[in-house]
Design a protein around this motif. Structure first.
Motif, short mmCIF file in Angstrom:
data_model
loop_
_atom_site.label_atom_id
_atom_site.label_comp_id
_atom_site.label_asym_id
_atom_site.label_seq_id
_atom_site.Cartn_x
_atom_site.Cartn_y
_atom_site.Cartn_z
N LEU A 9 0.83 -1.21 0.00
CA LEU A 9 0.00 0.00 0.00
C LEU A 9 0.86 1.25 0.00
N GLY A 10 1.97 1.23 0.69
CA GLY A 10 2.89 2.36 0.72
C GLY A 10 3.54 2.58 -0.64
N ASP A 11 3.92 1.50 -1.33
CA ASP A 11 4.51 1.62 -2.67
C ASP A 11 3.49 2.19 -3.66
N LEU A 12 2.26 1.78 -3.54
CA LEU A 12 1.20 2.29 -4.43
C LEU A 12 0.99 3.78 -4.21
N ALA A 13 0.99 4.21 -2.97
CA ALA A 13 0.81 5.63 -2.66
C ALA A 13 1.98 6.45 -3.18
N GLN A 14 3.20 5.92 -3.04
CA GLN A 14 4.37 6.64 -3.53
C GLN A 14 4.36 6.74 -5.06
N SER A 15 3.91 5.73 -5.75
CA SER A 15 3.90 5.75 -7.21
C SER A 15 2.80 6.66 -7.77
N LEU A 16 1.82 7.01 -6.97
CA LEU A 16 0.75 7.90 -7.43
C LEU A 16 1.01 9.37 -7.11
N ILE A 17 1.91 9.64 -6.18
CA ILE A 17 2.15 11.03 -5.75
C ILE A 17 2.77 11.86 -6.88
N LEU A 18 3.80 11.36 -7.55
CA LEU A 18 4.48 12.12 -8.59
C LEU A 18 3.55 12.43 -9.78
N PRO A 19 2.83 11.46 -10.36
CA PRO A 19 1.92 11.81 -11.45
C PRO A 19 0.80 12.76 -11.02
N ALA A 20 0.30 12.59 -9.81
CA ALA A 20 -0.76 13.49 -9.33
C ALA A 20 -0.23 14.92 -9.18
#
Length: 144
Positions: A9-20
């Motif tokens: 879940l932490g990896d998913l959140a980190q991968s969405l922060i930059l594109p957002a």
């Protein structure tokens, strides 16, 4: 093994922060109306990227352009041809009675700086009709 379950879940959140953050930044740049830039523009060279394909044609709906054939020097051959167009615009019923069709427009062709726009304004001013100025590239944009 227990640490790997919570890390997904932490990896998913980190991968969405930059594109957002990128999308939010682009949205902010495209929506702000001039910000603090001296040219009145945002980060895209002073232009709104949403207005990229919009034509910048000039439509002067008042028939008085302030220009007539006396203001145009030279171009005697072109002026003689355009006098017929002015006569047709002033008295279309005479030409329609003889079976002539109404022209859709006139294209003035030539190199830059030869007075095409001045001639067109003179025709509109003499005939008392609205004047529309559009560049050839903008004209093509309407059909593409």
């Amino acid at each position: 093994p227990a640490d790997q379950d919570g890390g997904g879940l932490g990896d998913l959140a980190q991968s969405l922060i930059l594109p957002a953050a990128l999308f939010a930044g682009l949205f902010f740049l495209s929506r702000r109306g001039g910000g603090g830039m001296p040219g009145g523009g945002g980060g895209m060279g002073g232009q709104n990227p949403m207005n990229m394909g919009k034509a910048k044609s000039e439509i002067q709906m008042t028939p008085d352009t302030g220009v007539n054939f006396d203001d145009v020097a030279g171009c005697d051959g072109a002026k003689l041809e355009l006098v017929e167009v002015v006569d047709f615009l002033k008295q279309p019923e005479l030409y329609n009675a003889n079976g002539c069709r109404i022209p859709r427009g006139v294209i003035l062709d030539g190199p830059p700086g030869t007075g095409k726009t001045l001639l067109a304004k003179a025709v509109a001013g003499e005939a008392g009709v609205p004047f529309i100025s559009i560049a050839a590239s903008e004209f093509v944009e309407m059909f593409v």
